[in-house]
Scaffold this active site. Structure first.
Site: not given
Ligand code: GAR
Length: 198
Positions: A16-17, A96, A110, A112, A177
């Site tokens: 969704s982001n 990663l 990123n 979070h 977000e």
């Protein structure tokens, strides 16, 4: 060279982001052009959603690789083969390797679901409720070798309500977000494009 940063979004699930960012990028004036969506899971629902928007979407199932290093090298190679300049992690649930992060340093971001530096790692909403916190939220940050660390680019707060569950709280945070991630990506992309032109 265009005035848009060639951008890849990495996902593991729903995406969704990723969709919030891809929709913003449909504006040709937006500084990031989403040219690739990649997932470490073949069944990630976001892959089909990206394809439906005309974006190349690929799966690199991490289980197909003998080691974390081998997976990250294949991922980095796929990004470089497409001339990617900006890497956006959007619910990418894989740690990663330092080598990968060094390769993309300053160009990897990123989101979070907590008010970092609080609650790095998993189960952020359950932990915030359990701790009796009055508020929760989400953080956009540059990715560094330390997990869920790195310079903060944007943050949003929501109240924790008395009868909140991790699910109800996560829905309220997710809406934030979607609100803060696209402009944070745009600001970083604009900086990268300006640095490229300098
Ligand atoms: C989002 O809440 C994101 O913050 C979180 O996963 C969800 C992905 O949702 N990311 C992490 O927990 C990373 N450690 P989405 O696939 O619908 O964007």
């Amino acid at each position: 060279m265009t005035s848009r940063a060639r951008t890849a979004i990495l996902i593991s699930g729903r995406g969704s982001n990723m969709l919030a960012i891809a929709r913003a990028a449909q504006d040709p004036e937006w500084p990031a052009d989403v040219v690739l969506v990649a997932a470490n899971k073949a069944k990630a629902a976001g892959l089909e959603a990206a394809r439906a928007m005309g974006i190349e979407a690929i799966a690199l199932p991490h289980r197909d690789y003998p080691s974390r290093e081998a997976f990250d090298m294949a991922l980095s190679a796929a990004l470089k083969a497409r001339g990617i300049e900006l890497v956006v992690l959007a619910g990418f649930m894989r740690i990663l390797t330092p080598a990968f992060i060094r390769d993309w340093e300053g160009r990897i971001v990123n989101i979070h679901p907590s008010l970092l530096p609080k609650y790095q790692g998993l189960d952020t909403h359950a932990r915030a409720i359990e701790a009796g916190d009055a508020e929760a939220g989400c953080t956009v940050h540059l990715v560094t070798e330390k997990l869920d660390d790195g310079p903060i680019l944007a943050q949003a707060r929501v109240p924790i309500l008395p009868d909140d569950t991790p699910d109800s709280l996560s829905g309220r945070v997710l809406a934030e977000e979607h609100r803060i991630y696209p402009p944070a990506v745009a600001a970083l992309a604009a900086r990268l494009v300006a640095a490229r032109a300098a």
